[in-house]
Motif scaffolding. Structure first.
Motif, PDB file in Angstrom:
ATOM      1  N   GLY A 485     -88.780  -4.981  46.228  1.00 26.60           N
ATOM      2  CA  GLY A 485     -88.647  -6.250  45.437  1.00 26.60           C
ATOM      3  C   GLY A 485     -89.237  -7.363  46.393  1.00 26.60           C
ATOM      4  N   ARG A 486     -88.855  -8.725  46.015  1.00 29.37           N
ATOM      5  CA  ARG A 486     -89.400  -9.865  46.708  1.00 29.37           C
ATOM      6  C   ARG A 486     -88.253 -10.679  47.055  1.00 29.37           C
ATOM      7  N   TYR A 487     -88.211 -10.407  48.524  1.00 32.76           N
ATOM      8  CA  TYR A 487     -86.831 -11.457  48.967  1.00 32.76           C
ATOM      9  C   TYR A 487     -87.079 -12.779  48.992  1.00 32.76           C
ATOM     10  N   ASP A 488     -86.052 -13.749  49.155  1.00 35.98           N
ATOM     11  CA  ASP A 488     -86.217 -15.044  49.086  1.00 35.98           C
ATOM     12  C   ASP A 488     -86.405 -15.601  50.387  1.00 35.98           C
ATOM     13  N   GLU A 504     -80.616 -14.779  50.153  1.00 35.08           N
ATOM     14  CA  GLU A 504     -81.079 -14.568  48.642  1.00 35.08           C
ATOM     15  C   GLU A 504     -80.343 -15.537  48.043  1.00 35.08           C
ATOM     16  N   PHE A 505     -81.021 -16.333  47.251  1.00 33.86           N
ATOM     17  CA  PHE A 505     -80.618 -17.622  46.524  1.00 33.86           C
ATOM     18  C   PHE A 505     -80.422 -17.255  44.903  1.00 33.86           C
ATOM     19  N   LYS A 506     -79.385 -17.675  44.413  1.00 32.15           N
ATOM     20  CA  LYS A 506     -79.080 -17.363  42.936  1.00 32.15           C
ATOM     21  C   LYS A 506     -78.137 -18.426  42.349  1.00 32.15           C
ATOM     22  N   VAL A 507     -78.571 -18.432  41.088  1.00 28.62           N
ATOM     23  CA  VAL A 507     -78.067 -19.480  40.174  1.00 28.62           C
ATOM     24  C   VAL A 507     -77.010 -18.887  39.729  1.00 28.62           C
ATOM     25  N   GLN A 508     -75.799 -19.482  39.446  1.00 29.52           N
ATOM     26  CA  GLN A 508     -74.831 -18.799  38.698  1.00 29.52           C
ATOM     27  C   GLN A 508     -75.197 -18.609  37.297  1.00 29.52           C
ATOM     28  N   THR A 519     -71.560 -14.601  41.995  1.00 28.65           N
ATOM     29  CA  THR A 519     -72.947 -14.742  42.412  1.00 28.65           C
ATOM     30  C   THR A 519     -73.349 -14.529  43.803  1.00 28.65           C
ATOM     31  N   VAL A 520     -72.274 -14.949  44.593  1.00 26.48           N
ATOM     32  CA  VAL A 520     -72.609 -14.181  46.008  1.00 26.48           C
ATOM     33  C   VAL A 520     -72.865 -12.955  46.194  1.00 26.48           C
ATOM     34  N   GLU A 521     -71.599 -12.292  45.574  1.00 21.53           N
ATOM     35  CA  GLU A 521     -71.742 -10.670  45.681  1.00 21.53           C
ATOM     36  C   GLU A 521     -73.062 -10.219  45.183  1.00 21.53           C
ATOM     37  N   HIS A 522     -73.453 -10.787  43.952  1.00 18.29           N
ATOM     38  CA  HIS A 522     -74.519 -10.115  43.374  1.00 18.29           C
ATOM     39  C   HIS A 522     -75.933 -10.400  44.116  1.00 18.29           C
ATOM     40  N   ALA A 523     -75.997 -11.485  44.871  1.00 18.29           N
ATOM     41  CA  ALA A 523     -76.848 -11.724  45.673  1.00 18.29           C
ATOM     42  C   ALA A 523     -77.115 -10.864  46.894  1.00 18.29           C
ATOM     43  N   LEU A 524     -75.929 -10.506  47.378  1.00 15.51           N
ATOM     44  CA  LEU A 524     -75.840  -9.703  48.840  1.00 15.51           C
ATOM     45  C   LEU A 524     -76.082  -8.307  48.388  1.00 15.51           C
ATOM     46  N   ARG A 525     -75.522  -7.936  46.947  1.00 13.34           N
ATOM     47  CA  ARG A 525     -75.817  -6.411  46.566  1.00 13.34           C
ATOM     48  C   ARG A 525     -77.429  -6.413  46.261  1.00 13.34           C
ATOM     49  N   GLN A 526     -78.089  -7.402  45.803  1.00 14.96           N
ATOM     50  CA  GLN A 526     -79.517  -7.114  45.600  1.00 14.96           C
ATOM     51  C   GLN A 526     -80.305  -7.113  46.792  1.00 14.96           C
ATOM     52  N   GLY A 540     -88.717  -2.723  64.516  1.00 16.43           N
ATOM     53  CA  GLY A 540     -88.003  -2.376  65.569  1.00 16.43           C
ATOM     54  C   GLY A 540     -86.422  -3.117  65.647  1.00 16.43           C
ATOM     55  N   ILE A 541     -86.506  -4.087  64.493  1.00 21.38           N
ATOM     56  CA  ILE A 541     -84.809  -4.647  65.052  1.00 21.38           C
ATOM     57  C   ILE A 541     -83.735  -4.115  64.154  1.00 21.38           C
ATOM     58  N   ALA A 542     -82.888  -3.861  65.136  1.00 24.81           N
ATOM     59  CA  ALA A 542     -81.684  -2.897  64.781  1.00 24.81           C
ATOM     60  C   ALA A 542     -80.765  -3.465  63.698  1.00 24.81           C
ATOM     61  N   LYS A 543     -80.254  -2.772  62.838  1.00 29.98           N
ATOM     62  CA  LYS A 543     -79.520  -3.195  61.704  1.00 29.98           C
ATOM     63  C   LYS A 543     -78.249  -3.963  61.956  1.00 29.98           C
ATOM     64  N   GLU A 544     -77.771  -3.801  63.203  1.00 27.30           N
ATOM     65  CA  GLU A 544     -76.677  -4.714  63.485  1.00 27.30           C
ATOM     66  C   GLU A 544     -76.996  -6.035  64.179  1.00 27.30           C
ATOM     67  N   ARG A 545     -78.575  -6.539  64.414  1.00 27.32           N
ATOM     68  CA  ARG A 545     -78.895  -7.482  64.618  1.00 27.32           C
ATOM     69  C   ARG A 545     -79.361  -8.274  63.436  1.00 27.32           C
ATOM     70  N   ILE A 546     -79.189  -7.882  62.168  1.00 25.61           N
ATOM     71  CA  ILE A 546     -79.602  -8.527  61.000  1.00 25.61           C
ATOM     72  C   ILE A 546     -78.408  -9.155  60.162  1.00 25.61           C
ATOM     73  N   ARG A 547     -78.565 -10.488  60.118  1.00 29.24           N
ATOM     74  CA  ARG A 547     -77.524 -11.012  59.312  1.00 29.24           C
ATOM     75  C   ARG A 547     -77.977 -11.201  57.851  1.00 29.24           C
ATOM     76  N   TYR A 548     -76.967 -10.997  56.758  1.00 30.69           N
ATOM     77  CA  TYR A 548     -77.138 -11.164  55.397  1.00 30.69           C
ATOM     78  C   TYR A 548     -76.660 -12.363  54.792  1.00 30.69           C
ATOM     79  N   TYR A 549     -77.360 -13.094  53.940  1.00 32.18           N
ATOM     80  CA  TYR A 549     -76.366 -14.382  53.554  1.00 32.18           C
ATOM     81  C   TYR A 549     -76.980 -14.419  51.843  1.00 32.18           C
ATOM     82  N   GLY A 550     -75.929 -14.470  50.918  1.00 30.34           N
ATOM     83  CA  GLY A 550     -76.219 -14.909  49.587  1.00 30.34           C
ATOM     84  C   GLY A 550     -75.810 -16.357  49.416  1.00 30.34           C
TER      85      GLY A 550
END
Length: 562
Positions: A485-488, A504-508, A519-526, A540-550
């Motif tokens: 898909g296309r990330y924000d 990821e940005f989402k309108v409720q 809405t935050v949960e849906h953004a993180l799931r996406q 080469g960026i390790a998974k643990e060095r990636i932060r995810y925000y909805g």
């Protein structure tokens, strides 16, 4: 003897008389005269020598300056005898609209009429001559500040008649920075009123004027023919992509490097090129802005001299209020990439807020972007242009412009940025709500209330701010394909001690989601389902060095979760 660096002097004779720094552009006179175009409009960015060249043309042709021939004698134009015979032989009408920057129509109209009144006072001696009759003298006396629109429209036309009778020769008409009041009228909301007034003046001056030998106009933009040139089918328009006069405005690299050598600055050629090179006219790619070069020669220090000579209000407002697509392309430009677009160099101000190519056409004409390359469709004749930011000075201008969007004294933007980098979710929520409250409306187009507006305009403007503020720490992109898909927004760290960030940005959707938390949960799931971290992992960026925000939006209320 070494030339004096004179800052801001745009009078040709003053520069020549006082041995000031000058690069010979008199071959423009030969090229323009030999082309024999009835009326020529040349568009160039501000501070590109338009006014100085117009001064040069006036001093060369004007019968009132026949004694000025000595100041042309060691220049290129004096090499041909036919031009030596032309100097000082024509009546010249010269006007400039450069200083008409009014906030209302009445003020702008009054400023134009004052120009006409002053013009008539310059030629007061003609009124008492035998070539004018009583009706001519009556009109001459009627040219005053309270004159009607109809009388003002024919003022230059009538003066052309009077001068051609007096001197026995048709006139040359020069109008410098013709579009300055028009740009101001668009910014301040009186465009339609002013264009109607200017259209009548221009048609009488340049179209239905049998007493005119040649006309020459300069400006930054080519305003649409329908706006003010509707009846001018005798107009030759020379834009930044035209071949004509490509070396006549601005300094070529050869001219700049020679000036550096003359001033003992030969070692600075590479840095000067990095800061100030990049303007292109026609096929010439080595044009420099004269203002920045002159300021550098004067101070010996690098700075945003050209960029600092304008407030850039129009460009700033257009980008701020533009659709998400424009802001995404602006992100590419700030990241040093090119954008591909069609251009219409006939700027239609009414379309600037709606038509994608219009804003890029304006920015190209203004000198903020340059043509990197182009391709023509042989079937349609249309061109696709690759555009990029002109040079380092211009890039700094864009960065400052975007910084200014977020630098209000009560802005929480800086605090949010710090909280984001620190990973402090509580502070991010606190500050993001302040940021949204303060800045959401400024990215609204006014089409509907901000509370109902999808956050695309806001978050893309917000991302532009991140790109500017975090340059050197992150590579920031938005609305790009990754995974399925296309990330924000993705922030890729350029330093090993920083984490990567995916947003990821989402309108409720109130029909499906009872709360912003959902809405935050849906953004993180996406983010997880669409694998928006694919590119980061591939680099080469390790998974643990990636932060995810909805980011969840409901009006100006924001909730961030991870």
């Amino acid at each position: 003897m070494k030339s004096v660096i004179s800052i801001g002097n745009q009078d040709f004779i003053s520069i020549r008389k006082n041995n000031c720094f000058y690069i010979d552009k008199t071959d423009f006179i030969r090229e323009w005269w030999d082309n024999q175009d009835s009326v020529t409009l040349i568009t160039r960015p501000r501070r590109f020598g338009k006014t100085l060249n117009m001064s040069m043309v006036e001093y060369f042709f004007s019968v009132n300056h026949s004694e000025c021939s000595k100041y042309f004698e060691d220049l290129v134009i004096w090499k041909e005898e036919r031009f030596r015979k032309l100097q000082g032989t024509y009546p010249v009408i010269s006007l400039s609209f450069a200083d008409i920057k009014a906030t209302t129509y009445e003020t702008a109209r009054r400023a134009v009429i004052r120009k006409l009144v002053k013009l008539y006072s310059t030629f007061e001696f003609v009124k008492s001559s035998k070539v004018l009759n009583e009706k001519d003298r009556a009109y001459f006396d009627s040219v005053e500040e309270n004159m009607s629109d109809d009388a003002a429209a024919v003022a230059v036309n009538y003066l052309s008649d009077y001068l051609s009778r007096y001197y026995g020769k048709k006139v040359i008409i020069l109008l410098d920075e013709y579009d300055t009041p028009l740009q101001e009228s668009y910014i301040h909301g009186y465009w339609e009123n002013l264009t109607a007034f200017i259209r009548s003046l221009f048609n009488s001056t340049f179209k239905t004027n049998p007493y005119m030998e040649r006309g020459l106009l300069t400006g930054i933009t080519r305003v649409s023919k329908e706006s003010i040139f509707s009846d001018l089918n005798n107009l030759e328009v020379v834009t930044t992509t035209s071949e004509k006069y490509s070396g006549s405005f601005g300094f070529t690299e050869e001219e700049v490097f020679h000036a550096l050598e003359e001033n003992g600055l030969s070692d600075e050629k590479g840095t000067v090129r990095y800061w100030y090179d990049g303007f292109s006219f026609g096929k010439r790619k080595d044009i420099y802005n004269p203002w920045s070069i002159t300021k550098y020669l004067d101070t010996g220090e690098y700075g945003t001299y050209w960029a600092d000579t304008s407030g850039n209000m129009l460009i700033s407002n257009l980008i701020r209020r533009s659709p998400a697509k424009i802001k995404t392309e602006m992100e590419d430009l700030l990241n040093g990439r090119v954008i591909c677009t069609e251009l219409d160099e006939q700027v239609i101000f009414e379309q600037l807020g709606r038509k994608r190519g219009a804003i890029w056409s304006l920015m190209l004409a203004s000198g903020y972007l340059k043509v990197d390359r182009y391709e023509m469709d042989n079937r349609t004749g249309k061109r696709q242009y690759d555009l990029k930011v002109t040079n380092h000075e211009t890039m700094l201008m864009f960065e400052q412009m975007i910084e200014d969007w977020f630098t209000e004294e009560d802005s929480a933007y800086g605090n949010f940025k710090d909280a984001l980098l620190a990973g402090d979710l509580d502070y991010m929520n606190q500050f993001m709500n302040q940021v949204a409250l303060q800045t959401f409306s400024s990215f609204d187009t006014g089409g509907k209330p901000s509370e109902e507006l999808e956050p695309e305009r806001f978050y893309h403007g917000f991302v532009l701010g991140l790109i500017v503020d975090l340059a050197g720490k992150y590579r920031i992109t938005s609305n790009r394909e990754s995974g399925f898909g296309r990330y924000d927004v993705v922030m890729e760290p350029l330093k090993e001690n920083l984490d990567a960030i995916v947003m990821e940005f989402k309108v409720q959707n109130t029909s499906k989601e009872k709360s912003l938390e959902e809405t935050v949960e849906h953004a993180l799931r996406q983010i997880q389902e669409k694998q928006y971290d694919t590119e980061l992992l591939a680099r080469g960026i390790a998974k643990e060095r990636i932060r995810y925000y909805g980011f969840a939006f409901r009006g100006k209320k924001v909730l961030i979760g991870n």
